[in-house]
Write an enzyme that holds these catalytic residues in place. Structure first.
Site, PDB file in Angstrom:
ATOM      1  N   GLY A  34       0.805  -1.218   0.000  1.00  0.00           N
ATOM      2  CA  GLY A  34       0.000   0.000   0.000  1.00  0.00           C
ATOM      3  C   GLY A  34       0.837   1.266   0.000  1.00  0.00           C
TER       4      GLY A  34
ATOM      5  N   ARG B  21      14.526   0.305   1.875  1.00  0.00           N
ATOM      6  CA  ARG B  21      14.897  -0.930   2.561  1.00  0.00           C
ATOM      7  C   ARG B  21      15.351  -1.975   1.551  1.00  0.00           C
ATOM      8  NH1 ARG B  21       9.125  -3.050   5.097  1.00  0.00           N
ATOM      9  NH2 ARG B  21       7.980  -3.227   3.138  1.00  0.00           N
TER      10      ARG B  21
ATOM     11  N   ASP C 174       0.674 -11.463   6.393  1.00  0.00           N
ATOM     12  CA  ASP C 174       1.314 -10.616   5.379  1.00  0.00           C
ATOM     13  C   ASP C 174       2.569  -9.954   5.939  1.00  0.00           C
ATOM     14  OD1 ASP C 174      -0.857  -9.280   6.891  1.00  0.00           O
ATOM     15  OD2 ASP C 174      -0.062  -7.481   5.958  1.00  0.00           O
TER      16      ASP C 174
HETATM   17  P1  AMP Z   1       1.146  -3.060   8.183  1.00  0.00           P
HETATM   18  O1  AMP Z   1       0.336  -3.125   9.434  1.00  0.00           O
HETATM   19  O2  AMP Z   1       2.145  -1.938   8.170  1.00  0.00           O
HETATM   20  O3  AMP Z   1       1.781  -4.363   7.834  1.00  0.00           O
HETATM   21  O4  AMP Z   1       0.143  -2.683   7.010  1.00  0.00           O
HETATM   22  C1  AMP Z   1      -0.978  -3.456   6.647  1.00  0.00           C
HETATM   23  C2  AMP Z   1      -1.435  -3.073   5.270  1.00  0.00           C
HETATM   24  O5  AMP Z   1      -1.825  -1.705   5.220  1.00  0.00           O
HETATM   25  C3  AMP Z   1      -0.368  -3.249   4.208  1.00  0.00           C
HETATM   26  O6  AMP Z   1      -0.970  -3.755   3.061  1.00  0.00           O
HETATM   27  C4  AMP Z   1       0.163  -1.842   4.021  1.00  0.00           C
HETATM   28  O7  AMP Z   1       0.712  -1.665   2.756  1.00  0.00           O
HETATM   29  C5  AMP Z   1      -1.085  -1.003   4.235  1.00  0.00           C
HETATM   30  N1  AMP Z   1      -0.792   0.356   4.716  1.00  0.00           N
HETATM   31  C6  AMP Z   1      -0.357   0.726   5.946  1.00  0.00           C
HETATM   32  N2  AMP Z   1      -0.191   2.056   6.013  1.00  0.00           N
HETATM   33  C7  AMP Z   1      -0.522   2.563   4.794  1.00  0.00           C
HETATM   34  C8  AMP Z   1      -0.558   3.878   4.235  1.00  0.00           C
HETATM   35  N3  AMP Z   1      -0.222   4.967   4.924  1.00  0.00           N
HETATM   36  N4  AMP Z   1      -0.956   3.980   2.945  1.00  0.00           N
HETATM   37  C9  AMP Z   1      -1.294   2.913   2.237  1.00  0.00           C
HETATM   38  N5  AMP Z   1      -1.290   1.664   2.700  1.00  0.00           N
HETATM   39  C10 AMP Z   1      -0.915   1.478   3.969  1.00  0.00           C
HETATM   40 MG    MG Z   2       2.821  -5.179   6.608  1.00  0.00          MG
END
Ligand code: AMP
Ligand code: MG
Length: 772
Positions: A224, A312, A414
């Site tokens: 995302g 990264r 994920d």
């Molecule tokens: P995470 O908890 O960081 O693993 O994120 C879970 C999902 O939400 C993943 O698919 C991320 O890419 C998406 N995500 C988290 N923050 C954002 C953001 N600010 N914009 C777009 N997608 C996000």
């Molecule tokens: Mg993630």
């Protein structure tokens, strides 16, 4: 032979690349398509979509003057089309890096940089570079004077020196000012013509994945806010993919902005380097960037915050969720779940009923072949053997997290990699006061991902992987060959069921292997941390279990306790001919008192941990220390330490071995919070001050000084994170320069001592939230 170093845009691609091997997800040919949330059907074979970085506020902003300049008469009520706005970002113009191509560098990698006038207006600020990542993963990359600027907080020289040119070219690409793509010829319409045949376009991409979040099916997720820009390979650093996190909207951003706030970038930048320094598999950080607050604010609950963009590095960013996306389990897809923090019901991808549930087994086969063969170098092994390796690696990684009291915080499917790398650093934390039920994520009230739940939750994620791969494993077991291309064409439900049944049969017992590997790795880790070179079955109870029971019962700091144990002198407790029992009990008493005092109170700030009564804690510890002293001076230990002659020598050898595995510096929550606050203050203060004084612009020198300060603060903690075993501020007083202390002055020694302390009581066990 010295390694030939190349600037980022000239790094060689590996012989196989993700986008030349895996299928592309189709997007419409409109500028907005890359930014529009798109749910792809599970029967799609695609894994990745073309997405250029778009480091911009979202929703997009445009001034009236800019609209007028585009020929839109806003005064007459004309509307600006989003396609037009996004088109200004399209990297269509061939740009020059300013670094002449040295023929000695050898072959071109076929890539060039593209940009647009609008894109070039970005004002990236380089905040940090990890030289350990460069050394370990990208030894063939030159970043010019970037480390000098970041580590000393020096001003970048404006000179067109080669070092400055290389650094600027790096920052241009990492910020998305310039986009690295295949060299393509513009066609008559001025659009890039896609090359056909063998050599397809190569350029930035994001991937699609699904997953279970907090134990429940969340449907499609995906990168995302992560956009990969390049894969490369070197003999010493292996295969590496470079990914920009916080680089803007992608088709997988759902309702979010694709951006990352400064605090989330700083946490990941430092977190993964700290984990790497503890010899735990992890994705790495190459560089951290930001942008001036007014030009790129990121809006979160508390209002606008400075942004961050993290580059990264890892052999691959493929997660278990990528496999789930291509073959979601029927039981999962059938469920509708309310996404945490989301705005509504998720598309559960079941509109086509059974059709969709079948996923895309051909895509799954290709992805498996790619990760197994190209990423993990296991072409010759079977799929079953590869899955077992994935299980083993993740079991080892989670065991090491336990041993270093590290909590991930969001162990969704994920967020579990195939290579066993620690991935996606969010609300993670190192344990302060030992509590095996500790929850580091504020958004996890039930403690699903608490410290002690980490191993079973990693197992849960691996179960989902095994379930997704079942048709491939079953085919392989049935036919004694790996599934060939087209193996699933015209597949009947019955055959599929047979394969899945067969998979269950051949994979029987893999969970047991997970637990065996996990327990063995943990055992190995604890043994080392206790300074033991041999292992006895009774250690689990007498040494490890009893020790943690004491830490937990008396609220004792986890990491400080291990570091202090290295100074314990078993020889003074186990009285030999020279030691009298009265001096041994005196030693024990003094050691236990100091131990309790130092592990429950911060030396630098006010009292940290609370302890109801020191005396029972001390008595309990003394009896544990007696058994520990006996165990660590047993004959087999002496032999394992190389038959050291005197008791003193043995004690010293033990101390040295223990200090090499028990960190003096721990990236605690209070250190992270303080670092982030200082950096935010340094970067935003000049703007806030200007606003308060009613000025349009802050004074330039103040902005520059703020950037330098932010770099210095970050570099200091990065340095300590990457060398955590050094004796920072250790001992009774500063030993003076060049006398074994990493601190170069008394003032630095005192600051180092503070940074290694327990911090403020209020910050112990501090929880972060997922939002970032
Ligand atoms: P995470 O908890 O960081 O693993 O994120 C879970 C999902 O939400 C993943 O698919 C991320 O890419 C998406 N995500 C988290 N923050 C954002 C953001 N600010 N914009 C777009 N997608 C996000
Ligand atoms: Mg993630």
């Amino acid at each position: 032979m010295a390694i030939q170093k190349l600037p980022l845009h000239r790094l060689p691609l590996p012989p196989t690349t993700l986008q030349h091997t895996l299928s592309e997800l189709p997007l419409a040919d409109q500028p907005s398509a890359q930014r529009r949330a798109t749910t792809f059907k599970t029967d799609s074979e695609g894994v990745w979509a073309r997405v250029n970085p778009l480091w911009s506020p979202w929703p997009l902003r445009m001034t009236k003057a800019e609209a007028l300049a585009m020929g839109v008469e806003v005064d007459k009520g004309q509307q600006v089309s989003v396609e037009d706005v996004l088109a200004r970002w399209d990297p269509k113009e061939l740009e020059h890096t300013g670094i002449p191509h040295d023929p000695e560098e050898g072959e071109s990698n076929g890539l060039n940089t593209f940009s647009s006038a609008h894109r070039m207006k970005l004002e990236p600020i380089l905040l940090g570079v990890s030289t350990s990542t460069l050394n370990d993963a990208l030894p063939h990359l030159t970043v010019g004077d970037a480390p000098t600027i970041c580590n000393r907080g020096a001003s970048p020289s404006p000179d067109a020196t080669p070092a400055a040119l290389v650094r600027n070219a790096l920052v241009d690409i990492l910020s998305g000012r310039k986009v690295l793509k295949s060299e393509t010829e513009p066609n008559e319409q001025g659009n890039e013509a896609r090359q056909t045949g063998e050599q397809k376009d190569y350029g930035p991409w994001s991937t699609r994945y699904c997953g279970h979040q907090f134990g429940v099916w969340a449907g499609q997720l995906g990168d995302g806010r992560a956009i990969s820009i390049l894969e490369t390979e070197s003999e010493e650093g292996g295969r590496q993919e470079l990914q920009l996190k916080g680089a803007g909207r992608t088709p997988f951003s759902r309702t979010a902005d694709g951006l990352a706030v400064l605090r989330s970038g700083v946490r990941e930048f430092l977190g993964c380097e700290a984990i790497a320094a503890l010899d735990i598999r992890t994705t790495r950080a190459l560089a951290l960037l930001t942008s001036p607050l007014p030009s790129l604010p990121v809006i979160r609950e508390q209002g606008p915050e400075p942004t961050s963009l993290l580059c990264r590095v890892a052999p691959s960013f493929i997660r278990i969720g990528h496999f789930q996306a291509l073959n979601p389990a029927a039981s999962d897809v059938g469920m509708r779940q309310f996404f945490m923090g989301g705005s509504g019901w998720l598309n559960d991808q079941t509109e086509n009923g059974d059709q969709d549930r079948e996923g895309n087994l051909e895509g799954l086969r290709k992805l498996t072949e790619w990760v197994k063969g190209d990423i993990m170098d296991m072409k010759e092994q079977s799929i079953k053997e590869w899955v077992e390796e994935v299980v083993r690696r993740n079991a080892q990684t989670v065991a090491k997290w336990q041993v270093y009291g590290w909590m991930h915080g969001v162990l969704n499917t994920d967020n579990i990699s195939l290579t066993g790398d620690t991935i996606d650093f969010g609300p993670y934390a190192f344990m302060d006061v030992y509590d095996d039920k500790h929850i580091c994520n504020h958004s996890d009230p039930s403690g699903l991902y608490s410290y002690r739940n980490q191993p079973p939750r990693v197992l849960f994620a691996l179960e989902k992987l095994v379930a997704s791969l079942a048709p491939l494993i079953g085919y392989e077991a049935t036919h004694s060959i790996p599934p060939p291309s087209g193996f699933s064409e015209g597949l009947s439900k019955e055959t599929r069921k047979e394969w899945e049944g067969k998979a269950e049969e051949v994979m029987d017992g893999w969970e047991k292997v997970f637990w065996e590997v996990q327990k063995e790795e943990e055992r190995r880790g604890w043994t080392k941390r206790f300074g033991l070179k041999t292992y006895k079955d009774s250690d689990d109870r007498d040494i490890t279990y009893d020790y943690f029971a004491l830490l937990q019962a008396h609220s004792i700091d986890f990491h400080t306790s291990f570091r202090l144990l290295s100074k314990f002198r078993p020889s003074q407790v186990i009285s030999d001919d020279s030691g009298s029992s009265s001096s041994s009990s005196e030693y024990l008493d003094t050691f236990a008192s100091d131990f309790i005092q130092q592990t429950t109170t911060s030396s630098a700030t006010a009292a940290a941990c609370t302890i109801d009564s020191v005396s029972p804690a001390k008595d309990a510890f003394k009896s544990w220390l007696i058994s520990y002293a006996a165990r660590s001076t047993a004959d087999e230990e002496k032999t394992a330490y190389g038959g050291i002659a005197s008791a003193q020598e043995f004690d010293q050898a033990r101390e040295k071995a223990m200090k090499a595995v028990n960190p003096r510096f721990v990236l605690r929550q209070w250190v992270l919070e303080e670092t982030i606050a200082k950096m935010e203050q340094a970067l935003t203060h000049p703007y806030i001050e200007a606003q308060e004084k009613g000025k349009q612009q802050p004074e330039e020198w103040k902005v520059d000084e703020g950037i330098r300060e932010a770099r210095r603060v970050l570099a200091k903690i990065l340095d300590m994170s990457t060398r955590p075993f050094q004796p920072y501020g250790e001992g009774a007083e500063y030993p003076g320069p060049g006398k074994g202390s990493p601190s170069s002055s008394k003032a630095e020694w005192e600051e180092d001592r503070r940074l290694c302390g327990l911090g403020d009581k209020d910050m112990l066990g501090f929880q972060c939230s997922c939002s970032s």
